[in-house]
Design a protein around this motif. Structure first.
Motif, PDB file in Angstrom:
ATOM      1  N   GLU A 169       0.770  -1.383  -0.024  1.00 53.14           N
ATOM      2  CA  GLU A 169       0.194   0.125   0.086  1.00 53.14           C
ATOM      3  C   GLU A 169       0.835   1.201  -0.175  1.00 53.14           C
ATOM      4  O   GLU A 169       0.233   2.329   0.306  1.00 53.14           O
ATOM      5  CB  GLU A 169      -1.117   0.011   1.312  1.00 53.14           C
ATOM      6  CG  GLU A 169      -1.921  -1.060   0.988  1.00 53.14           C
ATOM      7  CD  GLU A 169      -2.998  -1.044   2.087  1.00 53.14           C
ATOM      8  OE1 GLU A 169      -3.100  -0.083   2.784  1.00 53.14           O
ATOM      9  OE2 GLU A 169      -3.750  -1.867   2.382  1.00 53.14           O
ATOM     10  N   ARG A 170       1.923   0.866  -0.080  1.00 53.42           N
ATOM     11  CA  ARG A 170       3.239   2.245  -0.137  1.00 53.42           C
ATOM     12  C   ARG A 170       3.118   2.950   0.973  1.00 53.42           C
ATOM     13  O   ARG A 170       3.408   4.272   0.968  1.00 53.42           O
ATOM     14  CB  ARG A 170       2.675   3.338  -1.291  1.00 53.42           C
ATOM     15  CG  ARG A 170       2.560   2.615  -2.753  1.00 53.42           C
ATOM     16  CD  ARG A 170       2.272   3.792  -3.961  1.00 53.42           C
ATOM     17  NE  ARG A 170       0.741   4.164  -3.475  1.00 53.42           N
ATOM     18  CZ  ARG A 170       0.619   5.321  -3.228  1.00 53.42           C
ATOM     19  NH1 ARG A 170       1.700   6.237  -3.019  1.00 53.42           N
ATOM     20  NH2 ARG A 170      -0.676   5.775  -3.064  1.00 53.42           N
ATOM     21  N   ALA A 171       2.960   2.304   2.100  1.00 52.24           N
ATOM     22  CA  ALA A 171       3.196   2.995   3.447  1.00 52.24           C
ATOM     23  C   ALA A 171       4.621   3.496   3.758  1.00 52.24           C
ATOM     24  O   ALA A 171       5.563   2.871   3.388  1.00 52.24           O
ATOM     25  CB  ALA A 171       2.492   2.151   4.483  1.00 52.24           C
ATOM     26  N   SER A 172       4.799   4.554   4.415  1.00 53.72           N
ATOM     27  CA  SER A 172       6.046   4.957   4.970  1.00 53.72           C
ATOM     28  C   SER A 172       6.106   4.608   6.554  1.00 53.72           C
ATOM     29  O   SER A 172       7.361   4.370   6.908  1.00 53.72           O
ATOM     30  CB  SER A 172       6.038   6.489   4.964  1.00 53.72           C
ATOM     31  OG  SER A 172       5.233   7.135   5.714  1.00 53.72           O
ATOM     32  N   ASP A 173       5.017   4.311   7.100  1.00 53.62           N
ATOM     33  CA  ASP A 173       5.273   3.888   8.661  1.00 53.62           C
ATOM     34  C   ASP A 173       4.115   2.889   8.909  1.00 53.62           C
ATOM     35  O   ASP A 173       2.813   2.954   8.203  1.00 53.62           O
ATOM     36  CB  ASP A 173       4.787   5.090   9.529  1.00 53.62           C
ATOM     37  CG  ASP A 173       6.036   6.444   9.154  1.00 53.62           C
ATOM     38  OD1 ASP A 173       7.186   6.266   9.903  1.00 53.62           O
ATOM     39  OD2 ASP A 173       5.428   7.299   8.635  1.00 53.62           O
ATOM     40  N   ILE A 174       4.291   1.959   9.940  1.00 53.95           N
ATOM     41  CA  ILE A 174       3.463   1.041  10.503  1.00 53.95           C
ATOM     42  C   ILE A 174       3.361   1.479  11.946  1.00 53.95           C
ATOM     43  O   ILE A 174       4.383   1.392  12.576  1.00 53.95           O
ATOM     44  CB  ILE A 174       3.785  -0.419  10.194  1.00 53.95           C
ATOM     45  CG1 ILE A 174       4.158  -0.831   8.640  1.00 53.95           C
ATOM     46  CG2 ILE A 174       2.809  -1.254  10.962  1.00 53.95           C
ATOM     47  CD1 ILE A 174       4.772  -2.120   8.649  1.00 53.95           C
ATOM     48  N   HIS A 175       1.922   1.848  12.297  1.00 52.81           N
ATOM     49  CA  HIS A 175       1.810   2.109  13.859  1.00 52.81           C
ATOM     50  C   HIS A 175       1.005   0.927  14.386  1.00 52.81           C
ATOM     51  O   HIS A 175      -0.071   0.732  13.939  1.00 52.81           O
ATOM     52  CB  HIS A 175       1.047   3.425  13.952  1.00 52.81           C
ATOM     53  CG  HIS A 175       1.792   4.596  13.343  1.00 52.81           C
ATOM     54  ND1 HIS A 175       2.216   5.669  14.357  1.00 52.81           N
ATOM     55  CD2 HIS A 175       2.025   5.070  12.220  1.00 52.81           C
ATOM     56  CE1 HIS A 175       2.855   6.349  13.482  1.00 52.81           C
ATOM     57  NE2 HIS A 175       2.762   6.213  12.223  1.00 52.81           N
ATOM     58  N   VAL A 176       1.606   0.315  15.290  1.00 51.84           N
ATOM     59  CA  VAL A 176       0.920  -0.860  16.055  1.00 51.84           C
ATOM     60  C   VAL A 176       0.636  -0.152  17.503  1.00 51.84           C
ATOM     61  O   VAL A 176       1.557   0.122  18.290  1.00 51.84           O
ATOM     62  CB  VAL A 176       1.892  -1.777  16.330  1.00 51.84           C
ATOM     63  CG1 VAL A 176       1.250  -3.153  16.938  1.00 51.84           C
ATOM     64  CG2 VAL A 176       2.405  -2.581  14.932  1.00 51.84           C
ATOM     65  N   GLU A 177      -0.530   0.186  17.781  1.00 53.13           N
ATOM     66  CA  GLU A 177      -1.141   0.863  18.593  1.00 53.13           C
ATOM     67  C   GLU A 177      -2.315   0.046  19.729  1.00 53.13           C
ATOM     68  O   GLU A 177      -3.311  -0.075  19.230  1.00 53.13           O
ATOM     69  CB  GLU A 177      -1.931   2.052  18.097  1.00 53.13           C
ATOM     70  CG  GLU A 177      -0.981   2.902  17.390  1.00 53.13           C
ATOM     71  CD  GLU A 177      -1.948   4.084  16.684  1.00 53.13           C
ATOM     72  OE1 GLU A 177      -1.200   5.083  16.378  1.00 53.13           O
ATOM     73  OE2 GLU A 177      -2.828   3.802  16.218  1.00 53.13           O
ATOM     74  N   PRO A 178      -1.739  -0.140  20.817  1.00 52.51           N
ATOM     75  CA  PRO A 178      -2.460  -0.986  21.857  1.00 52.51           C
ATOM     76  C   PRO A 178      -3.736   0.219  22.359  1.00 52.51           C
ATOM     77  O   PRO A 178      -3.548   1.258  22.786  1.00 52.51           O
ATOM     78  CB  PRO A 178      -1.796  -1.181  23.145  1.00 52.51           C
ATOM     79  CG  PRO A 178      -0.339  -1.172  22.515  1.00 52.51           C
ATOM     80  CD  PRO A 178      -0.364   0.012  21.433  1.00 52.51           C
TER      81      PRO A 178
END
Length: 558
Positions: A191-200
């Motif tokens: 998806e051409r993302a620049s960041d992945i945010h894993v958020e509890p």
């Protein structure tokens, strides 16, 4: 025998355009079985390819879609249960305002379309696709969704059965959690993302991707899998999974689709657990040409002439994520040759530049920016790049290096170019040194670029343009562009980003103002009088030329 109306439409087009004779068409019709369309039969026989069929059907009342190149909206596929998708051999691929766009081999099948509208609750817009491509896409998207669900269910059971640090490590190394994390990463890259945010969150684990500078929610998973997923990410980055009370930073490399991709991993304790951000570092981004970043010709010439001098300082300013490092790397790519000794000091070293000596700052061992700079200046460098000016000592050494025969490139965090002078003065750098050393200061932002496939022209209201002082020439109505949304841009109306730049060359007049400790506003007025194009003016010009939208410039600059 042609069994569907869409086959008849295609057959008529082929004969009318003289692409196939009646005899060829009859021969193909004889080979068609009950499960094959005419379009698919033509492809199987090698008589036509998918692109040609796309163009032909595109000239009819139906839109033809090549699913192999279509950016399918995963949110749309989740609307229709797999059972019905396979029963009708259809695939929801996108949203168009309030309609659900569905790829179907026979768009004249009214019964199927009525059933889909009742099942999904959406008005259906049908587009034509090859049967084989629909089947391939069904396997890819629905199996992936099921795979994620299976991994989540399995991981939940593992989480419930084990506890403690040793249990966390065991769970994070189990196949289900590894597969789930890999799926999250691969989807982000696709998806051409620049960041992945894993958020509890309180009751779930939220995954968001930053695409073209804007966050989009990708999935929400049960709270039970949180510990396993976060522990897996920490182990990949070489972080301590037992330490959850303080932020940690790490780095890892992964081979994805045959390419080695670097990830910078950061953790942050929150009230619901550790938040993890993976920054995706694509090596091709540092190979980008300076001419492709979106500079207007006049600004580009000013910037290039400033860093091609034998000595002096060039600063690039802007907020975090505004593309400062990319701009400096693009400049270094121009300067980099075997005749020059180029040394950089960065925190962290995000990209590896061949032929450039790069130093990683390590505050734990005392290897600070200032200490590195002192050592670098004893190594006879021609060009020095300092990742960021953060303190008085670093600023002092960098400015003095620019005065002693070195070209210094660095970044600052200021809102505009004139503000950099005030910032350096506040750090304790003598105004006369600033005036003597700095050749150019550039401020920049990143705005989303309008999708070229779907942007639409419109005439904005004059009163709205007047309120924001948008420049208007002549009496003719002004035509601008705005986002519409299509499959190629995932319905956002934007694809990629373009830089907005403010390049201020320090003339003798501006240098005199520096020495006199003039305010940033006074410096800005003189710079504009001397021809500097402000961020606002640069953004408006890119709106006028159709690169981006007025709303986007209002979002990032005004």
């Amino acid at each position: 025998m042609l069994k569907e109306k869409s086959d008849e439409i295609l057959a008529n087009i082929l004969v009318k355009k003289g692409i196939l004779s009646h005899d060829d068409l009859e021969r193909v019709e004889e080979s068609i079985d009950c499960d094959t369309s005419l379009a698919q039969a033509l492809v199987n026989e090698g008589l036509l390819d998918g692109d040609t069929i796309t163009e032909l059907l595109g000239s009819s009342d139906f839109n033809f879609v090549d699913l192999s190149e279509y950016h399918i909206n995963v949110s749309a596929t989740s609307i229709l249960p797999e059972t019905f998708a396979r029963r009708y051999n259809v695939l929801p691929i996108d949203f168009e305002r309030d309609k659900l766009v569905v790829a179907i081999a026979d768009p004249t099948n009214v019964v199927a379309l009525d059933d889909l509208q009742m099942i999904t609750g959406y008005e259906i817009k049908a587009v034509v696709a090859l049967e084989d491509e629909i089947k391939i896409a069904l396997n890819r998207y629905y199996r992936a969704t099921e795979a994620v669900k299976d991994q989540v269910d399995t991981l939940r059971l593992l989480e419930d059965s084990r506890g403690g640090i040793s249990g966390l490590r065991e769970v994070s190394e189990e196949a289900p959690v590894i597969k789930l994390v890999n799926m999250i990463i691969i989807k982000a890259i696709n998806e051409r993302a620049s960041d992945i945010h894993v958020e509890p969150q309180e009751k779930e684990l939220r995954i968001r991707y930053r695409v073209d500078g804007v966050l989009h929610e990708s999935m929400c998973s049960p709270k039970q899998i949180q510990a396993g997923v976060i522990s897996r990410l920490k182990i990949m980055a070489g972080l301590d999974i037992a330490e959850t009370r303080i932020p940690q930073d790490g780095h890892c490399d992964l081979m994805v689709a045959g390419k080695m991709i670097d990830f910078r991993v950061s953790t942050l304790p929150t009230i619901y657990g550790e938040r993890v951000v993976l920054r995706i570092l694509r090596k091709e981004s540092i190979l980008i040409d300076l001419d492709d970043l979106g500079f207007l010709p006049e600004s580009l010439n000013k910037f290039k002439s400033s860093f091609n001098r034998p000595y002096g300082a060039v600063f690039v300013t802007g907020p975090t994520g505004s593309g400062k490092s990319t701009t400096l790397y693009a400049a270094l790519n121009i300067l980099n040759n075997s005749a020059k000794n180029i040394i950089t000091v960065e925190d962290p070293v995000e990209y590896r530049l061949p032929g450039v000596n790069q130093i990683q700052v390590n505050s734990k061992t005392g290897l600070t920016f200032a200490r590195c700079l002192r050592a670098i200046l004893r190594s006879s460098p021609d060009i020095v790049m300092v990742g960021e000016i953060r303190d008085k000592e670093t600023a002092q050494i960098a400015v003095e290096a620019a005065l002693t025969g070195h070209m210094v490139l660095s970044t600052l965090h200021t809102n505009d170019a004139p503000g950099a002078i005030t910032r350096l003065t506040e750090m304790g750098t003598a105004p006369f040194l600033i005036a003597s050393a700095i050749e150019c200061i550039q401020a920049q932002r990143l705005a989303r670029r309008l999708c070229p496939a779907c942007k639409e022209e419109y005439e904005p209201p004059i009163d709205a343009l007047t309120r924001i002082n948008f420049p208007m020439e002549g009496e003719e109505p002004l035509k601008l562009y705005r986002p519409k949304g299509c499959p190629r841009c995932n319905g956002t109306g934007y694809k990629g980003r373009v830089g907005i730049y403010e390049v201020m060359v320090l003339s003798e007049t501006i240098k005199d103002l520096c020495v006199k400790r003039a305010t940033a506003d006074e410096v800005k007025r003189v710079a504009i009088a001397e021809g500097m194009r402000t961020l606002r003016q640069d953004g408006f010009e890119k709106v006028r030329t159709g690169m981006t939208s007025l709303e986007e410039i209002m979002r990032v600059i005004i």
